[in-house]
Structure formats: C-alpha cells, structure tokens
Enzyme design. Structure first.
Site, PDB file in Angstrom:
ATOM      1  N   ASP A   1      12.766  75.036  71.316  1.00 42.23           N
ATOM      2  CA  ASP A   1      12.915  74.747  72.755  1.00 42.23           C
ATOM      3  C   ASP A   1      14.375  74.793  73.206  1.00 42.23           C
ATOM      4  OD1 ASP A   1      13.372  72.446  71.284  1.00 42.23           O
ATOM      5  OD2 ASP A   1      12.195  71.112  72.566  1.00 42.23           O
TER       6      ASP A   1
ATOM      7  N   LYS B   1       8.683  64.113  65.407  1.00 47.99           N
ATOM      8  CA  LYS B   1       8.019  63.433  66.537  1.00 47.99           C
ATOM      9  C   LYS B   1       6.637  62.936  66.082  1.00 47.99           C
ATOM     10  CE  LYS B   1       9.360  67.177  68.661  1.00 47.99           C
ATOM     11  NZ  LYS B   1       9.769  68.254  69.568  1.00 47.99           N
TER      12      LYS B   1
HETATM   13  C1  BGC Z   1      12.685  68.857  66.673  1.00 44.43           C
HETATM   14  C2  BGC Z   1      13.484  69.976  67.292  1.00 44.43           C
HETATM   15  C3  BGC Z   1      13.277  69.995  68.790  1.00 44.43           C
HETATM   16  C4  BGC Z   1      13.550  68.623  69.383  1.00 44.43           C
HETATM   17  C5  BGC Z   1      13.330  68.576  70.881  1.00 44.43           C
HETATM   18  C6  BGC Z   1      12.977  67.544  67.380  1.00 44.43           C
HETATM   19  O1  BGC Z   1      12.154  66.539  66.883  1.00 44.43           O
HETATM   20  O2  BGC Z   1      12.986  68.735  65.305  1.00 44.43           O
HETATM   21  O3  BGC Z   1      13.135  71.211  66.736  1.00 44.43           O
HETATM   22  O4  BGC Z   1      14.131  70.938  69.345  1.00 44.43           O
HETATM   23  O5  BGC Z   1      12.726  67.668  68.773  1.00 44.43           O
HETATM   24  O6  BGC Z   1      12.044  68.915  71.221  1.00 44.43           O
END
Ligand code: BGC
Length: 520
Positions: free
Chosen positions: A242, A207
C-alpha cells in the site's frame, strides 16, 4: 435528711438532665465517628487518587519523546535503513525490493482495475486514465473483510476477493466476456519478498491477519488462480504494498514526492532509493537509476524508543511477539488497546472507575476510533467520554475528574505515536540527504539549500484524527527546525494505495513496459 428527699419532678429533672447529656455525648460521639469516617474516606480517596495520578505520571515519563530522544530515533532509523540495504537480514528493517523502478508519468492511458487488501476494509477500484495528469476520479467500492476470512484458509479469502471483483466489473460498462485481458493492480499490504513487480511470496502476516497456509506462498499467483476460478479475464500486472501505491499516486500529483507513509490499522513507509545504495542487490538488472524500497518500518526497533510496561504486555500477549514493535506503538490496531491497559491498571489500583469492569480485561475492547473520539471530546462535561466508557467498557457513572484523566491517557499515547512517525519520516529524509543536515559543517542550517521535498501520507490516523496530525506536524518542525521544515510538505493522497496500484498497472501493463527488471 431533707436534702435527700427529692420530689418526683426533681428526680425527673435529674434523669432528664442525664438523658440529655447522654444523648448529647452520643450525638457528639456519632458525629465524631461520622467525621472520622468522612475524613478517613477522604484521606483514602485522596490516597487512591494519588495512586491513579502516579500511574498517569509514570505513563507520561515512560512515553517521553523529547526532541533529543526523537533525534536519536531519527539516527537509529537511518542507520537501520543502511543495514537493511546492505545485507538480507542485516536489520529488523527488511528494506524490501519492490521492482518498481519507474513511477507513473501522467501519460498513462486506459481503463485499469485495482484490488486493495490489507487493512480493516477491502476495496475494488476502476480508474480511467486519459493520458494527461488530471484529477483522478476512480470508482471505488469498499467493504469490511469478514473476520473469519482473516484467519481461515487462503483459498476462501482469495475467492471472496475474486467474487467482489466479479460483481464490481459486472456493474460497470466493461464487458466481462471481452477477449481483451484487463490489467489489474493488486495492493497487498503485508511484507512480501518480491521476485518481480508482479510476483512475490508472503513473508509473514501482520495486523489481524493470520492465514497459516499462505505464508511462504506466491501472492499474485493465489489471486490469479481465484480469478481463473471465477472466469475473470484479468492479469495481475503489479503486486504492490500500500505504501508503494501511495507513493505512485503521490508522485503522479507532485513530482517532488520521495516517500510515502501509511498510518492506519498498520504502519509502514517506502521511498525512492538509488540503485547503487541497494548494496544487497548489486546484481539487479535494471537500467533505472533507482527503485522504490518497501521499508516495512512497522518492524523497526531501537533502544531509543520510549517503551512502557503496557507495550511490553501488549507485545507478549499478541500473536506476533517481538515483531512489529514500532507498529505496536503507533498504529490504529494498537493505540486503543494501550489506553485500555492503562485504564485497567488504574481501575485495579483504585475505585475511581467503580468496581473493575470485566470488559477492561477483553483485548481490543477499546478500538482506536473510540479512543480518538474520547480524546477529542470538547464538551464541557466530557459526555462522549462518559458515553464510551459506559457503552464500550461497561464503566458507568464516572466522575468528571476521572473522565479528564482518560482524556489525558489518550493524549499521552497518541502524542508519542505521532511524534515517533515524525521521527521515522525525518529518518528517511536523513538517509536520502533531504533533512538539511548534509553540508552542515561551516554553515548555519539556514544557509543550506534545501530542495522542496514531498511525502505522501495516507491512513485514518492521519486523515481523521486531527490531534494526531497536529502532533505529527509539530514534531516534524521541532526535529527539522523551522527553516528546513518549510521545505518539507506532507500531501494526503486519497485512496492512493489502490489508485496508485491502478496507475502502476497502467505503467507496467503488457502493452507498456512490463516486467523489465529482475535479479541477475
Ligand atoms: C504491513 C505493511 C503495510 C502496513 C500498512 C503493516 O502491518 O506489514 O506491509 O504497509 O501495515 O498497511
């Protein structure tokens, strides 16, 4: 000679006649020229419109998600899950162990805290558990994470988190000076290689986060140190993704819950797996028959995924190229940006959006909530579309038919995303034998005894974007068929990622089962 003699009047008349003729010819020529201009312009504008429609058509074709293609994605997902469980690095799907080998039973008691870090917002929660499965009503405080903290130093981020928690605890009835250590669930929504239920190292950021000094470091340890710096008497009882928190809360409310999916800023899924299917970890010392596996499905890849030139550009320009390919087609961080790229292409190929707006070149200028608002604008004049194009992308005075085109782009991009999530979910169901396909030989699908199966879902794309949700459900039905789909329920959990972590903190508190599994 007489005939050669003209009166002044006659000469005047002849001259007038010529002038009139001249004017008439002139007018006619001018009219022709204007007409030619108009026709030319129309032809040109029709050509431009055709080009723009061509761009849309090409987008539609490359985003095509026929049920046949979705089934290929389902199969690929199940195959990659097997590969990721067989060996470390066996697949782009990391299939991470979580060490969560039991889920909340409902008998948990006490006051528990949780921190939820991972999306656009950061949450602090307190949950009071009465020992009976009940409607939880956590105290929640939410705040956006300052952007500079997402890319700065890890110590600053963890100090910010600890300060927020300190303030939050201070506001409640719990005494901060208490000698009793409070138990904390930490939801950290990034890929973590866990070493126990309460510890693990960060594999990579996803992200919008990119704090270099944190990669490869112990996550719970970094938080624990910040808590100590703040003088907080708290223990990180569990460190969870999460999805895992969401699964915990999902199971708390519905015992048939087998998997959890997040569709927010990022996307991911986890599910309950049999211990003997986790081949890469045969040395696992556990008495439990299963464990939650964090798939990190955002990184899933398959040649069956419908990829466009916009996805390729987005990936190449992202800070993590060749990574999180599935996530980049699905999650809230990216959908708006795919749409921006398509509008930019159209704008460069024609003038239907006027001169190309400089804002169209700005990455992430169009966020997914604004894109969803355009998509779901049901006003006859598409006034919301006009407002967003003007206010956010600096494109004023867009004619109605071009606004309609924008709505269509949003639709194509969102539909593909929602249908891919549906395929991902069915992929999980297939892996654990809950898609109704086992024992299919000899019987029609309607003969199959299918157990009720629940999937917990959380994230703004699902909860706040009606069209996305509808497309997802529609695709689930198409892939599974009506008969099987009837046994699959999607449950929305509210604040599950955080509340679930508090529940897990309760079931793994030092007074409870604690860390009882480890690698041999
Ligand atoms: C992360 C995950 C996370 C998901 C939702 C992804 O970018 O790698 O670990 O569960 O986003 O938040």
């Amino acid at each position: 000679m007489g005939c050669l003699i003209r009166t002044d009047k006659g000469i005047l008349a002849v001259l007038m006649g010529k002038v009139v003729l001249g004017v008439a010819v002139g007018v006619a020529v001018a009219a022709c020229a204007v007409a030619a201009l108009v026709v030319g312009r129309r032809v040109r504008s029709r050509k431009k419109w055709k080009r723009v429609v061509g761009v849309l058509k090409e987008l539609e074709e490359s985003c095509e998600t026929t049920v046949g293609r979705l089934r290929q994605v389902v199969d690929a997902m199940a195959v990659e899950m097997h590969a990721g469980l067989a060996s470390e690095g066996g697949s782009k799907l990391k299939m991470l162990l979580t060490f969560v080998d039991n889920l909340p039973s409902g008998s948990e008691k006490g006051n528990f805290y949780a921190l939820d870090l991972g999306g656009t917002n950061f949450r602090v929660l307190r949950v009071e558990l009465g020992g009976q499965r009940s409607n939880l009503d956590p105290d929640v405080e939410q705040q956006p994470i300052p952007e500079q903290l997402m890319t700065g130093r890890s110590e600053d981020l963890f100090d910010f988190i600890a300060s927020s928690l300190h303030r939050f605890v201070g506001k409640g009835n719990d005494s901060m000076q208490s000698s009793i250590t409070k138990e904390l669930g930490f939801t950290f929504s990034f890929p973590v290689k866990q070493t126990s239920v309460s510890s693990g190292v960060l594999i990579k950021w996803t992200k919008a986060f990119a704090i270099k000094d944190m990669v490869g470091k112990e996550v719970a340890g970094a938080l624990q140190q910040a808590l100590v710096r703040k003088g907080l008497n708290m223990r990180v009882a569990v460190l969870v993704n999460d999805t895992v928190g969401t699964l915990a809360l999902g199971r708390y409310h519905d015992a048939d819950t087998v998997a959890a999916v997040i569709i927010g800023t990022g996307t991911n899924a986890c599910y309950w797996e049999r211990t003997d299917a986790i081949i890469k970890c045969q040395g696992l010392l556990t008495t439990s028959s299963g464990m939650v596996v964090n798939m990190e499905w955002g990184n899933f890849w398959s040649s069956h995924l419908p990829r466009t030139s916009y996805d390729i550009e987005l990936d190449a320009e992202s800070p993590n190229p060749n990574d999180q390919g599935f996530e980049k087609m699905i999650s809230g961080m990216y959908l708006g940006d795919i749409v921006r790229r398509v509008i930019l292409r159209m704008s460069e190929e024609s003038d239907i959006f006027g001169p190309v707006s400089a804002r169209l070149y700005v990455p992430f200028a169009l966020r997914t909530p604004a894109m969803a608002a355009m998509h779901e604008d049901d006003s006859p004049e598409l006034t919301e579309v006009a407002r967003i194009l003007n206010n956010i992308l600096d494109i004023p005075d867009v004619p109605r038919k071009a606004r309609k085109l924008v709505v269509k782009i949003c639709d194509v991009v969102t539909r593909r995303a929602a249908r891919l999530v549906a395929a991902g979910i069915v992929g999980i169901l297939k892996k654990i034998g809950r898609d109704g396909s086992s024992g299919i030989s000899g019987g029609s699908r309607s003969d199959i005894k299918m157990r009720r199966t629940a999937v917990a879902v959380e994230g703004s794309l699902y909860t706040q974007y009606t069209t996305f949700r509808e497309y997802l459900h529609e695709a689930l039905h198409e892939i599974l068929g009506e008969v099987i789909a009837r046994h699959v329920v999607i449950n929305v959990t509210e604040d599950g990622s955080g509340t679930g972590a508090a529940l897990l903190a309760a079931s793994h508190s030092s007074s409870g089962s604690a860390d009882n599994i480890q690698l041999a």
